[in-house]
Design a protein around this motif. Structure first.
Motif, mmCIF file in Angstrom:
data_model
loop_
_atom_site.group_PDB
_atom_site.id
_atom_site.type_symbol
_atom_site.label_atom_id
_atom_site.label_comp_id
_atom_site.label_asym_id
_atom_site.label_seq_id
_atom_site.Cartn_x
_atom_site.Cartn_y
_atom_site.Cartn_z
ATOM 1 N N ASP A 48 6.135 0.594 7.336
ATOM 2 C CA ASP A 48 7.236 0.431 7.629
ATOM 3 C C ASP A 48 7.701 -0.572 7.262
ATOM 4 O OD1 ASP A 48 6.748 3.361 9.338
ATOM 5 O OD2 ASP A 48 5.553 2.181 10.413
ATOM 6 N N GLY A 49 9.318 -0.300 6.635
ATOM 7 C CA GLY A 49 10.024 -1.236 6.388
ATOM 8 C C GLY A 49 9.877 -1.988 4.877
ATOM 9 N N ASN B 255 0.814 -1.393 -0.296
ATOM 10 C CA ASN B 255 0.140 0.265 0.449
ATOM 11 C C ASN B 255 0.899 1.997 0.167
ATOM 12 O OD1 ASN B 255 -2.881 1.336 2.018
ATOM 13 N ND2 ASN B 255 -2.111 1.732 0.421
ATOM 14 N N ILE B 256 0.673 2.365 -1.089
ATOM 15 C CA ILE B 256 1.828 3.350 -1.330
ATOM 16 C C ILE B 256 0.891 4.024 -2.034
ATOM 17 C CG2 ILE B 256 3.031 3.739 -2.398
ATOM 18 C CD1 ILE B 256 4.647 1.125 -2.679
ATOM 19 N N VAL B 257 0.713 5.522 -1.074
ATOM 20 C CA VAL B 257 -0.032 6.757 -1.711
ATOM 21 C C VAL B 257 0.993 7.375 -2.506
ATOM 22 C CG1 VAL B 257 -0.952 8.347 -0.223
ATOM 23 C CG2 VAL B 257 -1.768 6.143 0.224
ATOM 24 N N LYS C 181 -0.531 2.697 7.396
ATOM 25 C CA LYS C 181 -1.464 3.251 9.013
ATOM 26 C C LYS C 181 -1.890 4.480 8.962
ATOM 27 C CE LYS C 181 1.838 -0.017 11.718
ATOM 28 N NZ LYS C 181 3.632 -0.275 12.681
ATOM 29 N N LYS C 182 -2.818 5.136 9.148
ATOM 30 C CA LYS C 182 -3.569 6.199 9.604
ATOM 31 C C LYS C 182 -3.228 6.538 10.779
ATOM 32 C CE LYS C 182 -6.893 4.817 5.881
ATOM 33 N NZ LYS C 182 -8.060 4.528 5.231
ATOM 34 N N SER C 183 -3.133 8.268 10.593
ATOM 35 C CA SER C 183 -2.964 9.146 12.525
ATOM 36 C C SER C 183 -4.143 9.667 11.677
ATOM 37 C CB SER C 183 -1.870 9.928 11.667
ATOM 38 O OG SER C 183 -1.387 10.610 11.064
ATOM 39 N N ALA D 205 -7.765 10.827 4.218
ATOM 40 C CA ALA D 205 -6.917 9.897 5.034
ATOM 41 C C ALA D 205 -5.518 10.609 4.984
ATOM 42 C CB ALA D 205 -7.208 8.589 4.470
ATOM 43 N N SER D 206 -4.976 10.897 6.454
ATOM 44 C CA SER D 206 -4.197 11.298 7.345
ATOM 45 C C SER D 206 -3.259 9.820 7.403
ATOM 46 C CB SER D 206 -3.849 11.988 7.948
ATOM 47 O OG SER D 206 -4.794 12.928 7.705
ATOM 48 N N PHE D 207 -1.753 9.760 6.899
ATOM 49 C CA PHE D 207 -0.695 8.736 7.764
ATOM 50 C C PHE D 207 0.637 9.109 8.667
ATOM 51 C CE2 PHE D 207 -2.215 8.491 2.862
ATOM 52 C CZ PHE D 207 -3.831 7.305 3.363
ATOM 53 N N GLN D 208 0.879 8.302 9.564
ATOM 54 C CA GLN D 208 1.670 8.027 10.231
ATOM 55 C C GLN D 208 3.334 8.489 9.237
ATOM 56 O OE1 GLN D 208 2.281 4.659 12.909
ATOM 57 N NE2 GLN D 208 -0.345 4.931 13.054
#
Length: 405
Positions: free
Chosen positions: A241-242, A199-201, A379-381, A217-220
């Protein structure tokens, strides 16, 4: 049904004339009748939320006219008649009649434009080797915008299947209720990929507002990845991450150049085996320049998808090795059971002997297509705008409580 690789209008593979050429009213009526027949046969409706809203508005207006306006007109007419001005007595009736006729003409004009628009898009799709669908309720797509709110609907869908599945559409959904009810509109392009990817934005900087990203949406921030060159001036890239090395493999310099040159005003999401291009206005439109831009963008990116098809998630290698070990253990167990006295005679009579399946040593196999669980979704924030809104609401409520004492 075929779809050529999208090209600008100068190419013979792009025919934008149905978007602007005069239409035959008889053909428009025939197409509309065909759509109604198909909707009746499939149990679906080709109407949109705007049509429902218009019908509701006209119904409320008619009810209000009967309940409020008619008695008021009668009263005013009686007053003017009694005052000795019979000419003025008919003035309220003329005014109300003009309003009703005007609203009726606007409704008829909107209905006619919608029919002509659908016919033009249908003809445009047909002449370019694609198909047209007027409306899809609850589109089953995994992009971030397709799971939000309610009353989710895609309209004016144009689809192609070659060299791969591509869908252009206008999407809307509603959030909130009552006075806080809002309708959100998006244009999108959905492209089917060969294999699932992380999943890439890509959050396009060029279409952001003063409040930041226009994405829903917002992402970490820990998932933000900076790439070489000028890419960061056009996009903010987020990957799980990773998965930073995987993102660098997918977004090589030549692919980054394609996105900068063709999609700098589009937000991009890669999720599962789909790539979505998002825009804050209609993608399926009667504007030939918009279609030329989108066709050119998809065509430029599509030539690089073969490289993406070779990507594999090394994290699945360990899972595959575990599966091979379990298969070998299960085969060993089967062999042991087959050596039971009752089973040996059966194998001998059959002239066969059970054998272990061949399996190369663990770690030598390529991972299967797919993405490990940790790479399937970002992961969303919480958005700072949403947090600020909540703080303001709490402050207002607290102030009212304090003032009540």
């Amino acid at each position: 049904m075929t779809m050529p690789v999208p090209q600008p209008p100068a190419s013979a593979g792009f025919n934008a004339r149905p978007l602007t050429d005069p239409v035959d009213p008889a053909e428009v009526r025939s197409f509309s009748a065909q759509m109604r027949a198909q909707s009746a046969a499939t149990g679906t409706s080709a109407s949109t939320g705007r049509t429902i809203f218009l019908a509701a508005f006209l119904s409320v207006f008619a009810l209000g006219f009967l309940v409020v306006f008619v008695p008021a007109i009668v009263a005013v007419t009686g007053m003017l008649s009694s005052s000795g001005s019979p000419g003025l007595a008919v003035l309220p009736i003329v005014v109300v009649a003009a309003v009703i006729i005007g609203i009726g003409l606007l409704a008829w004009s909107s209905w006619r434009r919608r029919r002509v628009r659908r016919y033009r898009l249908h003809r445009f799709a047909s002449l370019n080797g694609m198909s047209y669908v007027a409306s899809i309720k609850e589109p089953p797509l995994p992009g971030m915008i397709f799971s939000l709110g309610s009353s989710r609907e895609t309209t004016d869908v144009v689809r192609g299947t070659r060299p791969r599945f591509v869908e252009f559409g206008n999407y809307e959904y509603t959030t909130g209720s009552g006075k806080n009810r809002s309708t959100h509109h998006w244009g999108y392009v959905a492209v089917k990929l060969d294999v699932p990817l992380p999943n890439i934005v890509l959050d396009a900087i060029g279409n952001n507002s003063i409040f930041g990203s226009n994405l829903p949406a917002s992402f970490q921030k820990s998932q933000r990845l900076s790439l070489d060159g000028d890419f960061d001036q056009y996009f903010q890239l987020y990957c799980p991450d990773g998965y930073e090395p995987d993102a660098l493999y997918l977004f090589t310099p030549d692919i980054m150049a394609r996105f900068i040159d063709h999609a700098a005003q589009l937000d991009v999401e890669i999720v599962d085996d789909w790539m979505f291009l998002y825009m804050p206005r209609a993608a399926s439109t009667l504007d030939a320049q918009t279609w030329a831009w989108l066709f050119g963008t998809v065509g430029a990116l599509m030539t690089k998808f073969d490289q993406w098809a070779r990507w594999r998630d090394d994290r699945l290698r360990a899972a595959q090795a575990d599966a091979e070990t379990q298969a070998r253990a299960a085969a060993q167990t089967g062999l042991t059971e087959a050596q039971h006295p009752d089973a040996v005679s059966a194998a001998t009579l059959a002239g066969t002997a059970p054998a272990l399946p061949f399996a190369p040593p663990a770690g030598t196999l390529a991972p299967p297509p797919g993405v490990a669980l940790q790479g399937r979704r970002l992961k969303k924030s919480a958005s700072w705008v949403a947090v600020l809104g909540v703080v303001m609401v709490i402050g207002v409520v607290a102030l009212r409580i304090m003032m009540s004492f």
